[in-house]
Structures are given as structure tokens and as C-alpha cells.
Scaffold this motif. Structure first.
Motif, PDB file in Angstrom:
ATOM      1  N   MET A   1      -3.467  10.038 -14.772  1.00  0.00           N
ATOM      2  CA  MET A   1      -3.322   8.762 -14.073  1.00  0.00           C
ATOM      3  C   MET A   1      -3.269   7.664 -15.125  1.00  0.00           C
ATOM      4  O   MET A   1      -4.214   7.492 -15.906  1.00  0.00           O
ATOM      5  N   HIS A   2      -2.180   6.926 -15.156  1.00  0.00           N
ATOM      6  CA  HIS A   2      -2.007   5.852 -16.133  1.00  0.00           C
ATOM      7  C   HIS A   2      -2.305   4.500 -15.498  1.00  0.00           C
ATOM      8  O   HIS A   2      -1.609   4.065 -14.572  1.00  0.00           O
TER       9      HIS A   2
ATOM     10  N   ASN B   1       0.816  -1.220   0.000  1.00  0.00           N
ATOM     11  CA  ASN B   1       0.000   0.000   0.000  1.00  0.00           C
ATOM     12  C   ASN B   1       0.845   1.263   0.000  1.00  0.00           C
ATOM     13  O   ASN B   1       0.543   2.235   0.653  1.00  0.00           O
ATOM     14  N   PHE B   2       1.932   1.246  -0.768  1.00  0.00           N
ATOM     15  CA  PHE B   2       2.841   2.388  -0.751  1.00  0.00           C
ATOM     16  C   PHE B   2       2.516   3.402  -1.847  1.00  0.00           C
ATOM     17  O   PHE B   2       1.909   3.082  -2.864  1.00  0.00           O
ATOM     18  N   VAL B   3       2.941   4.636  -1.618  1.00  0.00           N
ATOM     19  CA  VAL B   3       2.959   5.672  -2.649  1.00  0.00           C
ATOM     20  C   VAL B   3       4.344   6.304  -2.597  1.00  0.00           C
ATOM     21  O   VAL B   3       4.820   6.694  -1.538  1.00  0.00           O
TER      22      VAL B   3
ATOM     23  N   PRO C   1       0.472   0.955 -12.034  1.00  0.00           N
ATOM     24  CA  PRO C   1      -0.281   2.218 -11.949  1.00  0.00           C
ATOM     25  C   PRO C   1       0.570   3.365 -11.416  1.00  0.00           C
ATOM     26  O   PRO C   1       1.338   3.205 -10.477  1.00  0.00           O
ATOM     27  N   HIS C   2       0.410   4.519 -12.023  1.00  0.00           N
ATOM     28  CA  HIS C   2       1.161   5.699 -11.590  1.00  0.00           C
ATOM     29  C   HIS C   2       0.503   6.950 -12.165  1.00  0.00           C
ATOM     30  O   HIS C   2      -0.263   6.885 -13.121  1.00  0.00           O
TER      31      HIS C   2
ATOM     32  N   LEU D   1       3.980   9.756  -9.398  1.00  0.00           N
ATOM     33  CA  LEU D   1       3.549   9.100  -8.168  1.00  0.00           C
ATOM     34  C   LEU D   1       3.325   7.630  -8.484  1.00  0.00           C
ATOM     35  O   LEU D   1       2.436   7.272  -9.264  1.00  0.00           O
ATOM     36  N   VAL D   2       4.163   6.787  -7.910  1.00  0.00           N
ATOM     37  CA  VAL D   2       4.052   5.343  -8.113  1.00  0.00           C
ATOM     38  C   VAL D   2       3.136   4.793  -7.020  1.00  0.00           C
ATOM     39  O   VAL D   2       3.392   4.979  -5.832  1.00  0.00           O
TER      40      VAL D   2
END
Length: 312
Positions: free
Chosen positions: A117-118, A4-6, A134-135, A78-79
Motif C-alpha cells: 500500500m503506497h 469514496n471510490f475504489v 493512495p493506491h 487498486l486506486v
């Protein structure tokens, strides 16, 4: 185990490169094998990310066009952990990214241009399952229209810590990571570790490993260096006794096959550490350990005793 990291990755660009990366974010051209076209419709964002419009605004504010060597765009990626992302709503993600953009603007003065947002990047594994990456690509124009200056210049100044020394990590980029963690916490994300912080932890680990290595092999290094010196000195020795000749030849073989490679490996360890090539350092450490396993301290001491009876 779910993640659950950003985490934040940043990079800045001059005009031509900025145009290229923005086109990629807007999917104006397709040249990446990691982009799955059938998933592109899932992408979303806000803001036009219009670089020419910002450049015109800059010209109106300053009376001149941006210099060719000016870093115009500051990109933040933002990963986001895919495990946690699946639990979020589109609105929740939009609000978190928007909050991040606002806080970066308020803190440093960068002008937000928008984000994308990709959700269409990733790959299929051998089982045919899509592994998403996702990032969010966030773009800031490198100009503070209130203070009439380019914030990126100030961002590169590390300053001094409480001890009066320059910190290992740039505190500005550390704070960006803090802001990302804060903005996404309500969505269940936790603060990730930036690349610089990972490198620092990696470096600290390398320092610990090297200190242990030097301590553990200090006696071995001394032994092999002494043997190296003694064998080189006595290589030209002549003896009429066949047994002596055989023993000397055995020592010379050990010198060539084991002593010299160990000395070389240890010197490489120190060189790689000093030049901060940590990945190669860890590879060389394994090489050194493998060499050391072929000859024990007992063997080295025994060889040293043999050498003493040879007179040059």
C-alpha cells in the motif's frame, strides 16, 4: 464533495519489466518525483513479492524454466479515494486487499505474491498542501499451480454475450472491478469505473454527439458541398460586368476561407470518429462549430442563389 471510490488498473509483465515494477513497489530504488521520501514510512503491505522464488517454484512444478517471452507477473493497482481512505484503519485496508487477492486467486487461479500500500505518492499544490495519491500494488504470479496452466491466456478470451456477440468490455476485467467494490464496500468505498468502462462511456457519448452533429449540420454539409462544386466549376468564368466579377470574387473568397475549411473539418470529424480518436474528435467538433458560426445557413443559401446566374 467527498469521494469514496475504489478502481482497478491491471497490467502484465515479462521478467525484466516485472523486476523493475516490483522494485518500485518495494521502494528498492527511488526514481519518481511523485514519491515523497518523508512519507514512505507510512507504506505497508504483506508478502515478500519474490519473483525468483516463484520462478523456481514454476520450474519445480513443470520441469522447465519459464520461457523468456512469458508474462510472469500480473499487477493490479487498486486506486483508492483519499477522502475515504482517511476513515479506514490499517487492519481494515489489509483485510480488504487480502480478500481481493484471495477472490482473484479463487476465480482465475493467479498465485498471489503480496502487495504494498503506497501512501507516499502525490504532490504539493501551490498552497503547500500535500495531495495524496493512495493506491495498492498487488502482484500475482501468472501460473495456476493446481491446474498447471497460465491463467492469463484464458483471461484474454472475451467469450460471447446472450446475443451471441463478443462484448465490448472483457467480462473478466469487469468482474475484477466488481470484486474490488465488494471487498472494500465494508470500508465505505463504492465500485469505481475501470479505464475500459470509461472509454466505453466516452465512446458512447461520442457516438451520440456525432449523430446529433451530423443531423444538425446535414443541411449545412450539403450546402457547402454544393457550393464547393459549383464554385470550382465556375472559377474560370469571364464576365465584362464589373458587378458580376466582384460578386464572383466574393464567392471565391468565401470558398477559400469558409467553405473548404468547413468541408475539411467535417471530414476530419468522421475520420477521427471512425478511428476511435475520441479526444481529438471532441477538439475537432469545437473547431467545426466555430467555423459554422462564421457563416449561417441563410448566408449559404443566399450564396447559392447568386451562383445560379453565373453561366460557365
Amino acid at each position: 464533495m467527498s469521494k469514496n471510490f475504489v478502481a482497478v488498473r491491471t497490467k502484465y509483465y515479462k521478467k525484466n519489466d516485472a523486476t523493475r515494477v516490483i522494485d518500485h513497489a518495494l521502494r528498492k530504488h527511488q526514481n519518481s518525483e511523485n514519491v515523497i521520501d518523508s512519507r514512505t514510512h507510512q507504506n505497508f503491505g504483506a508478502g515478500a513479492i519474490d519473483l525468483p522464488a516463484q520462478m523456481q517454484r514454476y520450474k519445480e512444478a513443470t520441469g522447465r524454466s519459464p520461457r523468456r517471452d512469458m508474462n510472469l507477473v500480473f499487477e493490479h493497482v487498486l486506486v483508492l479515494s483519499k477522502d475515504q481512505l482517511t476513515k479506514c484503519t490499517k487492519k481494515g485496508l489489509h483485510d480488504a486487499v487480502s480478500d481481493y487477492m484471495r477472490q482473484v486467486r479463487d476465480e482465475w487461479g493467479f498465485e498471489p505474491m503480496g502487495y504494498r500500500m503506497h501512501l507516499d505518492e502525490g504532490h504539493y499544490n501551490k498552497q503547500g498542501k500535500f495531495i495524496a495519491n493512495p493506491h495498492a500494488h498487488i502482484y500475482f504470479f501468472n501460473y495456476d499451480f493446481k491446474k498447471k496452466r497460465s491463467p492469463l491466456r484464458d483471461l484474454m478470451i472475451k467469450g460471447r454475450n446472450e446475443q451471441g456477440k463478443s462484448p465490448a468490455l472483457n467480462p473478466h476485467f469487469v468482474k475484477m472491478q466488481d470484486i474490488a467494490g465488494e471487498c472494500f464496500r465494508k470500508l465505505g468505498f463504492r465500485r469505481g469505473i475501470s479505464k475500459g468502462e470509461k472509454n466505453k462511456k466516452h465512446q458512447e457519448k461520442a457516438e451520440f454527439v456525432l449523430s446529433k452533429t451530423i443531423k444538425r449540420y446535414k443541411s449545412i454539409k450539403r450546402l457547402v458541398q454544393n457550393l464547393d462544386s459549383e464554385i470550382v466549376k465556375k472559377k474560370l468564368i469571364k464576365s465584362e460586368k464589373k458587378k458580376d466579377i466582384e460578386q464572383l470574387e466574393e464567392l471565391e473568397r468565401m470558398h477559400k476561407q469558409q467553405i473548404q475549411p468547413m468541408i475539411s473539418a467535417f471530414e476530419n470529424l468522421e475520420r477521427l470518429y471512425e478511428s476511435k480518436q475520441i479526444d481529438k474528435f471532441e477538439e475537432e467538433l469545437e473547431n467545426f462549430k466555430a467555423l459554422q458560426e462564421k457563416i449561417t445557413e441563410k448566408d449559404l443559401k443566399k450564396s447559392g442563389r447568386k451562383l445560379k446566374k453565373f453561366k460557365p
